[in-house]
Design a protein around this motif. Sequence first.
Motif, short mmCIF file in Angstrom:
data_model
loop_
_atom_site.label_atom_id
_atom_site.label_comp_id
_atom_site.label_asym_id
_atom_site.label_seq_id
_atom_site.Cartn_x
_atom_site.Cartn_y
_atom_site.Cartn_z
N TYR A 154 -4.59 -0.44 3.55
CA TYR A 154 -3.76 -0.05 4.69
C TYR A 154 -2.47 0.65 4.27
O TYR A 154 -1.58 0.85 5.08
CB TYR A 154 -3.48 -1.29 5.56
CG TYR A 154 -4.77 -1.87 6.09
CD1 TYR A 154 -5.50 -1.21 7.07
CD2 TYR A 154 -5.28 -3.06 5.57
CE1 TYR A 154 -6.70 -1.71 7.54
CE2 TYR A 154 -6.48 -3.58 6.04
CZ TYR A 154 -7.20 -2.90 7.01
OH TYR A 154 -8.39 -3.40 7.47
N MET A 155 -2.42 1.01 2.99
CA MET A 155 -1.29 1.79 2.44
C MET A 155 0.05 1.13 2.79
O MET A 155 0.96 1.77 3.33
CB MET A 155 -1.36 3.24 2.92
CG MET A 155 -2.59 3.94 2.36
SD MET A 155 -2.74 5.68 2.84
CE MET A 155 -3.18 5.55 4.56
N LEU A 156 0.14 -0.15 2.50
CA LEU A 156 1.35 -0.92 2.80
C LEU A 156 2.32 -0.85 1.63
O LEU A 156 1.90 -0.81 0.47
CB LEU A 156 1.01 -2.39 3.08
CG LEU A 156 -0.08 -2.67 4.10
CD1 LEU A 156 -0.24 -4.18 4.27
CD2 LEU A 156 0.22 -2.03 5.44
N LYS A 157 3.60 -0.88 1.93
CA LYS A 157 4.60 -1.07 0.88
C LYS A 157 4.88 -2.57 0.81
O LYS A 157 5.27 -3.17 1.83
CB LYS A 157 5.88 -0.30 1.23
CG LYS A 157 5.72 1.20 1.15
CD LYS A 157 7.03 1.91 1.45
CE LYS A 157 6.85 3.42 1.33
NZ LYS A 157 8.03 4.14 1.82
N PRO A 158 4.70 -3.19 -0.36
CA PRO A 158 4.87 -4.64 -0.45
C PRO A 158 6.22 -5.12 0.09
O PRO A 158 6.29 -6.12 0.81
CB PRO A 158 4.73 -4.93 -1.95
CG PRO A 158 3.84 -3.84 -2.46
CD PRO A 158 4.20 -2.63 -1.64
N GLU A 159 7.29 -4.38 -0.23
CA GLU A 159 8.63 -4.84 0.17
C GLU A 159 8.84 -4.76 1.68
O GLU A 159 9.76 -5.38 2.22
CB GLU A 159 9.72 -4.05 -0.57
CG GLU A 159 9.82 -2.58 -0.22
CD GLU A 159 8.85 -1.67 -0.97
OE1 GLU A 159 9.01 -0.44 -0.88
OE2 GLU A 159 7.91 -2.18 -1.66
N GLU A 160 7.98 -4.02 2.38
CA GLU A 160 8.07 -3.93 3.85
C GLU A 160 7.10 -4.89 4.55
O GLU A 160 6.93 -4.83 5.77
CB GLU A 160 7.74 -2.50 4.31
CG GLU A 160 8.76 -1.48 3.85
CD GLU A 160 8.37 -0.06 4.26
OE1 GLU A 160 9.21 0.84 4.06
OE2 GLU A 160 7.24 0.16 4.75
#
Length: 199
Positions: A154-160
């Motif tokens: 899902y192309m997530l940024k871990p910090e977000e």
Amino acid sequence: MLKNIIFDFGNVIMNYSPDEILNHYELSPADHDLLRKSIFESKEWSEIDAGKISEKEATEIFMDRVPDRLKGKVKQVMATWPENVDFYEPVFNYMEKLRQDGYKIYGLSNTGMQFANFVKNSEMGNYFDGYVFSAQEKLMKPDRRIYEKLIARYMLKPEESLFIDDLKANTDAAKKLGMQAFTFKIDKLGELQDYVASH
């Protein structure tokens, strides 16, 4: 800034209690205990979650484990148990609010596909933007690779991203990948809401 909220299933969006599930079936106390041990406390139950065996294969094993008079009950329990789970309405109400506030909602659960599909195909599925399930991936939390599947898919940024689970080992694993994490019990829903509001 938080953009993605990731929910475990068991004891986060619903109360996972084999005893309470079995209370929905007409069983004597002795038979109730026997089915809990034969099904929910078996190694095969974990193997369903791990994607090592299917629910169908497990049902055959469980039926071999009980007296003839209980074989039909085993089949009934295995076919219908997801609909006898107590889902946490306050959590779904909160998820609805999160969606309205613009957050993306994901599921990351150690579960077999029968239960996963039950959630996906019910109206509860409407709350989620995507899922990763252990049985499908043949990976179990807290293995870092299952979190990485979610992040990549899902192309997530871990910090977000905030990961919510009832087990500390699983939230710790998420933190190691740079995600925010919250170890949840239903009585901590207010704390979770405060956490999200402040991040």
